[in-house]
Design a protein around this motif. Sequence first.
Motif, mmCIF file in Angstrom:
data_model
loop_
_atom_site.group_PDB
_atom_site.id
_atom_site.type_symbol
_atom_site.label_atom_id
_atom_site.label_comp_id
_atom_site.label_asym_id
_atom_site.label_seq_id
_atom_site.Cartn_x
_atom_site.Cartn_y
_atom_site.Cartn_z
ATOM 1 N N LEU A 54 14.693 -8.442 7.655
ATOM 2 C CA LEU A 54 15.341 -8.778 8.927
ATOM 3 C C LEU A 54 16.615 -7.949 9.145
ATOM 4 C CD1 LEU A 54 14.952 -12.662 9.053
ATOM 5 C CD2 LEU A 54 14.069 -11.026 10.735
ATOM 6 N N HIS A 55 17.331 -7.671 8.073
ATOM 7 C CA HIS A 55 18.564 -6.880 8.156
ATOM 8 C C HIS A 55 18.318 -5.555 8.873
ATOM 9 C CE1 HIS A 55 22.480 -5.341 6.741
ATOM 10 N NE2 HIS A 55 21.844 -4.207 6.475
ATOM 11 N N LYS A 58 16.336 -6.032 12.654
ATOM 12 C CA LYS A 58 17.228 -6.457 13.739
ATOM 13 C C LYS A 58 18.446 -5.552 13.888
ATOM 14 C CE LYS A 58 15.821 -9.233 15.727
ATOM 15 N NZ LYS A 58 14.658 -9.190 16.660
ATOM 16 N N GLN A 79 10.906 -6.634 16.693
ATOM 17 C CA GLN A 79 10.591 -8.038 16.443
ATOM 18 C C GLN A 79 9.826 -8.155 15.140
ATOM 19 O OE1 GLN A 79 9.287 -10.810 19.693
ATOM 20 N NE2 GLN A 79 7.335 -10.760 18.580
ATOM 21 N N LEU A 80 10.220 -9.110 14.318
ATOM 22 C CA LEU A 80 9.524 -9.300 13.049
ATOM 23 C C LEU A 80 8.134 -9.891 13.268
ATOM 24 C CD1 LEU A 80 9.649 -9.143 9.944
ATOM 25 C CD2 LEU A 80 10.549 -11.478 9.974
#
Length: 262
Positions: A54-55, A58, A79-80
């Motif tokens: 996510l780091h 995003k 987007q994950l």
Amino acid sequence: MPVNCPRLTWIQATSAGIGQYVERTGLAESDITFTTAAGAHGVPLAEFALAGVLHFVKGLPRLRDWQRAHHWESHTTRQLAGSRVMVVGLGGIGREVARLFSLMGVEVWGVGRPGRSYTVPGVSRVHSFLDFEAALPDVDALILACPLTGWTRGLIDETRLRMLRPDAVLVNIARGPVVDEEALVEALREGRLGGACLDVFAAEPLPAGSPLWDMDNVIVSPHSASTVTTENAYITDIFTDNLRRRLEGRPLRNLYSRENGY
């Protein structure tokens, strides 16, 4: 049998990956039974892997730089959910990683030992260590959660790093020697990889002169991602359960296999 502990017959380890320790100390040649702490660290390591991916997905490194510069600018991130990750190693830690990412709407592919069949919740496709390279260009993140064995030492080399997409993220919660660290540094320097989140390294502590310390596209964790406030309680539970089993003559949990190295 160690000469200084002639009556020692069983050791309960405090980590899941003890192969290097057993070999390095020469205890692999003894008759001692080893049990690992497999299962105690899956959740915190999976959370660390998710945080690392996510780091970069995003764009947090850019936001951090903009905040320092008091810079305000609208921007677009990825987007994950809907992305795809590959988890190398489908033991307890890999399964927890797969479960957590699948709950986030991520398609999860796995990599396991050849000749074995795997049914892992959250994993839609499984490759073996012999044929997973072809799938590397199709994943957004590569998460290493495997033990260090003959199959996995140097598994992620320069050739395989070049197969990853330029925006892909590498997470290593396995062991440092699973990755060719020099090749990883070059891939990051040349922009052939989106980022790396590393809890383990070829040499530990990470040498002060390592370029990884100063790279903006790297997260350095001092082999502590599995260390949480509840860790000792989990390990104690495993030990006490195994002690009861041993006293009662029942099979022990998490038996270490010298043949497999885990």
